[in-house]
Design a protein around this motif. Structure first.
Motif, PDB file in Angstrom:
ATOM      1  N   GLY A  13       0.752  -1.148   0.179  1.00  0.00           N
ATOM      2  CA  GLY A  13       0.067  -0.031  -0.034  1.00  0.00           C
ATOM      3  C   GLY A  13       0.924   1.226  -0.043  1.00  0.00           C
ATOM      4  O   GLY A  13       1.674   1.219  -0.878  1.00  0.00           O
ATOM      5  N   TYR A  14       0.635   2.202   0.869  1.00  0.00           N
ATOM      6  CA  TYR A  14       1.303   3.213   0.920  1.00  0.00           C
ATOM      7  C   TYR A  14       1.592   3.787   2.468  1.00  0.00           C
ATOM      8  O   TYR A  14       0.654   3.302   3.349  1.00  0.00           O
ATOM      9  N   SER A  15       2.343   4.675   2.654  1.00  0.00           N
ATOM     10  CA  SER A  15       2.616   5.031   4.060  1.00  0.00           C
ATOM     11  C   SER A  15       2.835   6.618   3.860  1.00  0.00           C
ATOM     12  O   SER A  15       3.330   7.202   2.956  1.00  0.00           O
ATOM     13  N   ILE A  16       2.625   7.154   5.173  1.00  0.00           N
ATOM     14  CA  ILE A  16       2.676   8.655   5.051  1.00  0.00           C
ATOM     15  C   ILE A  16       4.254   9.046   5.406  1.00  0.00           C
ATOM     16  O   ILE A  16       4.644   8.765   6.511  1.00  0.00           O
ATOM     17  N   LYS A  17       4.784   9.600   4.361  1.00  0.00           N
ATOM     18  CA  LYS A  17       6.241  10.126   4.667  1.00  0.00           C
ATOM     19  C   LYS A  17       6.441  11.027   5.836  1.00  0.00           C
ATOM     20  O   LYS A  17       7.149  11.039   6.506  1.00  0.00           O
ATOM     21  N   SER A  18       5.630  12.227   5.333  1.00  0.00           N
ATOM     22  CA  SER A  18       5.755  13.362   6.203  1.00  0.00           C
ATOM     23  C   SER A  18       4.541  13.774   6.254  1.00  0.00           C
ATOM     24  O   SER A  18       3.643  13.916   5.161  1.00  0.00           O
ATOM     25  N   LEU A  19       4.211  14.953   7.067  1.00  0.00           N
ATOM     26  CA  LEU A  19       2.869  15.567   7.028  1.00  0.00           C
ATOM     27  C   LEU A  19       3.117  16.981   7.627  1.00  0.00           C
ATOM     28  O   LEU A  19       3.960  17.157   8.437  1.00  0.00           O
ATOM     29  N   SER A  20       2.498  18.158   6.932  1.00  0.00           N
ATOM     30  CA  SER A  20       2.702  19.394   7.292  1.00  0.00           C
ATOM     31  C   SER A  20       1.188  19.747   7.357  1.00  0.00           C
ATOM     32  O   SER A  20       0.397  19.860   6.482  1.00  0.00           O
ATOM     33  N   VAL A  21       0.852  20.623   8.323  1.00  0.00           N
ATOM     34  CA  VAL A  21      -0.486  21.014   8.903  1.00  0.00           C
ATOM     35  C   VAL A  21      -0.256  22.444   9.266  1.00  0.00           C
ATOM     36  O   VAL A  21       0.278  22.709  10.148  1.00  0.00           O
ATOM     37  N   ALA A  22      -1.046  23.385   8.490  1.00  0.00           N
ATOM     38  CA  ALA A  22      -1.118  24.917   8.893  1.00  0.00           C
ATOM     39  C   ALA A  22      -2.509  25.371   9.248  1.00  0.00           C
ATOM     40  O   ALA A  22      -3.283  24.756   8.248  1.00  0.00           O
ATOM     41  N   VAL A  23      -2.739  25.893  10.189  1.00  0.00           N
ATOM     42  CA  VAL A  23      -3.912  26.212  10.631  1.00  0.00           C
ATOM     43  C   VAL A  23      -4.055  27.847  11.081  1.00  0.00           C
ATOM     44  O   VAL A  23      -3.171  28.157  12.079  1.00  0.00           O
ATOM     45  N   LEU A  24      -4.872  28.385  10.621  1.00  0.00           N
ATOM     46  CA  LEU A  24      -4.980  29.891  11.024  1.00  0.00           C
ATOM     47  C   LEU A  24      -6.290  29.966  11.730  1.00  0.00           C
ATOM     48  O   LEU A  24      -7.516  29.640  11.215  1.00  0.00           O
ATOM     49  N   VAL A  25      -6.274  30.947  12.800  1.00  0.00           N
ATOM     50  CA  VAL A  25      -7.408  30.918  13.635  1.00  0.00           C
ATOM     51  C   VAL A  25      -7.579  32.446  13.732  1.00  0.00           C
ATOM     52  O   VAL A  25      -6.981  33.314  13.858  1.00  0.00           O
ATOM     53  N   ASN A  26      -9.045  32.696  13.761  1.00  0.00           N
ATOM     54  CA  ASN A  26      -9.400  34.057  13.972  1.00  0.00           C
ATOM     55  C   ASN A  26      -9.041  34.723  15.275  1.00  0.00           C
ATOM     56  O   ASN A  26      -9.394  34.107  16.293  1.00  0.00           O
ATOM     57  N   ARG A  27      -8.427  35.866  15.300  1.00  0.00           N
ATOM     58  CA  ARG A  27      -8.109  36.397  16.540  1.00  0.00           C
ATOM     59  C   ARG A  27      -9.192  36.899  17.410  1.00  0.00           C
ATOM     60  O   ARG A  27      -9.082  36.824  18.484  1.00  0.00           O
ATOM     61  N   SER A  28     -10.164  37.469  16.767  1.00  0.00           N
ATOM     62  CA  SER A  28     -11.117  38.033  17.287  1.00  0.00           C
ATOM     63  C   SER A  28     -12.014  36.690  18.096  1.00  0.00           C
ATOM     64  O   SER A  28     -12.722  36.961  19.265  1.00  0.00           O
ATOM     65  N   ARG A  29     -11.888  35.591  17.552  1.00  0.00           N
ATOM     66  CA  ARG A  29     -12.769  34.722  18.218  1.00  0.00           C
ATOM     67  C   ARG A  29     -12.001  34.315  19.142  1.00  0.00           C
ATOM     68  O   ARG A  29     -12.574  33.658  20.227  1.00  0.00           O
ATOM     69  N   LEU A  30     -10.827  34.049  19.084  1.00  0.00           N
ATOM     70  CA  LEU A  30      -9.981  33.515  20.212  1.00  0.00           C
ATOM     71  C   LEU A  30     -10.213  34.756  21.645  1.00  0.00           C
ATOM     72  O   LEU A  30     -10.194  34.443  22.683  1.00  0.00           O
ATOM     73  N   ALA A  31     -10.285  35.919  21.224  1.00  0.00           N
ATOM     74  CA  ALA A  31     -10.399  37.103  22.290  1.00  0.00           C
ATOM     75  C   ALA A  31     -11.682  36.756  22.840  1.00  0.00           C
ATOM     76  O   ALA A  31     -11.916  36.807  24.227  1.00  0.00           O
ATOM     77  N   ALA A  32     -12.646  36.442  21.952  1.00  0.00           N
ATOM     78  CA  ALA A  32     -14.001  36.147  22.722  1.00  0.00           C
ATOM     79  C   ALA A  32     -14.202  34.880  23.528  1.00  0.00           C
ATOM     80  O   ALA A  32     -14.562  34.748  24.586  1.00  0.00           O
ATOM     81  N   LEU A  33     -13.225  34.079  23.238  1.00  0.00           N
ATOM     82  CA  LEU A  33     -13.100  32.815  24.069  1.00  0.00           C
ATOM     83  C   LEU A  33     -12.388  33.076  25.517  1.00  0.00           C
ATOM     84  O   LEU A  33     -12.557  32.472  26.422  1.00  0.00           O
ATOM     85  N   VAL A  34     -11.367  33.877  25.318  1.00  0.00           N
ATOM     86  CA  VAL A  34     -10.627  34.204  26.382  1.00  0.00           C
ATOM     87  C   VAL A  34     -11.252  35.067  27.584  1.00  0.00           C
ATOM     88  O   VAL A  34     -11.175  34.941  28.602  1.00  0.00           O
ATOM     89  N   GLY A  35     -12.206  35.864  26.824  1.00  0.00           N
ATOM     90  CA  GLY A  35     -13.032  36.905  27.669  1.00  0.00           C
ATOM     91  C   GLY A  35     -12.226  38.307  27.942  1.00  0.00           C
ATOM     92  O   GLY A  35     -11.633  38.690  26.953  1.00  0.00           O
ATOM     93  N   GLY A  36     -12.604  38.923  29.124  1.00  0.00           N
ATOM     94  CA  GLY A  36     -11.813  40.101  29.187  1.00  0.00           C
ATOM     95  C   GLY A  36     -10.492  40.063  29.598  1.00  0.00           C
ATOM     96  O   GLY A  36      -9.763  41.006  29.094  1.00  0.00           O
ATOM     97  N   ASP A  37      -9.787  38.974  30.034  1.00  0.00           N
ATOM     98  CA  ASP A  37      -8.512  39.130  30.212  1.00  0.00           C
ATOM     99  C   ASP A  37      -7.866  38.500  28.865  1.00  0.00           C
ATOM    100  O   ASP A  37      -7.525  37.301  28.397  1.00  0.00           O
ATOM    101  N   GLN A  38      -7.281  39.610  28.057  1.00  0.00           N
ATOM    102  CA  GLN A  38      -6.920  39.141  26.620  1.00  0.00           C
ATOM    103  C   GLN A  38      -5.441  39.147  26.702  1.00  0.00           C
ATOM    104  O   GLN A  38      -4.650  39.711  25.594  1.00  0.00           O
ATOM    105  N   ALA A  39      -4.786  38.833  27.578  1.00  0.00           N
ATOM    106  CA  ALA A  39      -3.172  38.851  27.671  1.00  0.00           C
ATOM    107  C   ALA A  39      -2.667  37.925  26.594  1.00  0.00           C
ATOM    108  O   ALA A  39      -3.476  37.035  26.244  1.00  0.00           O
TER     109      ALA A  39
END
Length: 545
Positions: free
Chosen positions: A351-377
């Motif tokens: 069959g086949y096997s995975i030689k290497s894997l590269s994953v890039a994820v971009l997250v919306n900063r405003s959504r993270l700020a909403a999850l963190v709440g008031g303390d946006q350190a």
């Protein structure tokens, strides 16, 4: 005036126009009606969509007859291979055709044997018909699979010769049209289906291609994997990993608040591994050999002394000196043979096997700020990013020893995640713009109808209804002439009955819109001699003029 009187008056006016004028008015009205109707039909004709494409002419004829009998309007494309129906009637038409078994692409399956007779049919024709029927049946079965729109099967049956040492194996090639150009999910299933349906067919003898020339499956050797197939396989694996990560992050961040990109490098090399394992802890006595030896030996040596007495006759010399020795040897030998368990493992990877894997994820900063709440350190945001990275690693099957890379970053999105917000209702301007085409068609119909009526119907009716100049002159001089006629009669007019004179005067003076012909008829009915005298006077006046 009652409605009946109005109707009688309208009918009398139409009769006064004459046959020619009525025929001209009828022709003009019919032309205007047809022009407006045809313009409205072609301009407001509903859009159509394809019902079936790639049809044979026989199928097009049968489908057209069925739709015509059902009262469903349809059209045929210019090349005669597609049937079109209006939007909203597609599902109904397909259900109706499915009940009739259309399109059936006749003479493509086992129906070929329905029209064949037993006389005059050679063995070659029978074999060709059998292969054609088998191809058609397999193609029908493949078209029922999910994602396959059309299929074509070509089968090469083995030609068995009498003097051949090796027989050519059966082979087949399948061309499919799928919803996605690089869809390889059904290629393996198609190969097994074709191999199982044909006697003596092997899976590696079936080749599956796409209509755009992409080779989906061919042969059974991993070394024959083409570059295009490798790229397609990498895209499929990357898409699966991307879907896994998306399903993991969607409940946490919400759709529209992250973007994923996956690049997978695969290894399709064939691996054969053989391994033998011995277990010294697991042993069994196979044979035992025991040898015992005992050896006892005594050695004694007597030596007479050297004296004079030895030379004397019959003299016995006593030997009192000498060496004595004794030896006792014992030997024990024991040999035990053991059977040690062993395990041989042979692994073949095709069959086949995975030689290497590269994953890039971009997250919306405003959504993270909403999850963190008031303390946006920054520390809290980094903690959230670390948690997201762990989720992505688990969903993607991250392996650091393999050299996989995962990068999660928080950035500001341009749309700021507004994709999940409820869509506002359409405004009046948007609705107007969407219906702009229909509005233009309706306005065009109105403009064409107005132009035809204003510049065509109105002048024609005016020209037809226009009175001749002689009638207009008579209509203008009718009161004067009637007055002269009354003077010539004198007392005859005065002697009229009170019930008759007012009616004639009212008809001649109060209803000037009545035609001169009607007035003349009334005068003739009243007094023929007086009417003849008035006509003579008119003739003399016309000659003098």
């Amino acid at each position: 005036m009652t409605g009946r009187q109005h109707a009688e008056k309208l009918w009398s006016n139409l009769l006064e126009l004459g046959a020619r004028r009525l025929a001209a008015l009828g022709i003009i009205g019919l032309v205007v009606f047809l022009a407006v109707g045809l313009g409205a039909y072609y301009l407001s004709r509903p859009a159509q969509e394809a019902l079936y494409t790639g049809l044979e002419r026989e199928d097009v004829s049968r489908i057209g007859a069925t739709l015509k009998d059902a009262g469903i309007p349809f059209d045929v494309s210019a090349d005669g291979t597609a049937v079109l129906v209006s939007y909203g009637r597609t599902a109904q038409a397909r259900m109706l055709l499915a009940e009739k078994g259309l399109p059936q692409s006749s003479k493509s399956g086992y129906e070929l044997f329905n029209d064949l007779g037993s006389l005059g049919l050679t063995s070659f024709m029978q074999e060709v018909t059998r292969v054609r029927a088998l191809e058609g049946e397999i193609a029908r079965t493949i078209q029922t699979m999910k994602g396959v729109k059309a299929a074509r099967v070509h089968i090469v049956m083995p030609d068995r010769g009498s003097f051949r040492r090796e027989q050519q194996p059966a082979s087949a090639s399948v061309v499919v049209r799928t919803e996605q150009a690089d869809d390889m999910g059904s290629a393996q299933a198609i190969r097994h289906l074709v191999a199982a349906a044909i006697p003596g067919m092997k899976v590696d003898r079936v080749t599956v291609l796409n209509t755009d020339g992409t080779l989906l499956m061919s042969g059974d050797d991993g070394a024959n994997v083409s570059t295009g197939k490798m790229a397609s396989l990498e895209r499929v694996v990357g898409r699966e990993i991307q879907d896994n990560v998306r399903r993991t992050l969607a409940p946490y961040l919400g759709l529209g608040n992250f973007e994923i990109s996956v690049a997978a490098r695969l290894n399709t090399d064939k691996t054969n591994t053989s391994e033998t394992i011995y277990n010294p802890e697991s042993k069994v006595e196979r044979s035992v050999r025991t040898v015992k030896e005992t050896e006892v030996s005594q050695n004694r040596s007597n030596q007479k002394p050297t004296t004079v007495q030895q030379n004397l006759p019959n003299e016995r010399v006593r030997s009192e000196g000498g060496d004595n020795s004794s030896e006792d040897n014992q030997r024990r030998e024991e040999l035990t043979n053991y059977e040690i368990s062993s395990k041989t493992v042979q692994t073949v990877s095709d069959g086949y096997s995975i030689k290497s894997l590269s994953v890039a994820v971009l997250v919306n900063r405003s959504r993270l700020a909403a999850l963190v709440g008031g303390d946006q350190a920054q520390a809290n945001i980094d903690a959230r990013l670390t948690e997201i990275e762990q989720l992505v690693s688990s969903a993607a099957g991250f392996n650091q020893a393999r050299g996989d890379q995962i990068k999660v970053a928080a950035v500001g999105f341009i749309d700021d995640g507004r994709m999940m917000e409820p869509a506002p209702p359409l405004s009046f301007v948007e609705v107007l713009m969407r219906q702009f085409g229909n509005i233009i068609n309706a306005a065009t119909i109105l403009v064409v109808a107005t132009l035809l009526i204003w510049f065509g119907l109105r002048p024609a009716v005016t020209a037809i209804l226009a009175r001749p100049e002689t009638e207009q002159g008579y209509d203008a001089s009718a009161p004067d002439l009637l007055g002269e006629a009354a003077g010539l009669e004198g007392e005859g007019v005065a002697q009229l009955e009170p019930a008759t004179v007012p009616n004639l005067i009212e008809d001649l003076t109060g209803k000037l819109n009545r035609s001169p012909q009607k007035k003349l008829e009334q005068m003739v009915e009243f007094d023929e001699d007086q009417a003849a005298a008035i006509l003579k006077q008119w003739l003399h006046q016309a000659e003098a003029a």
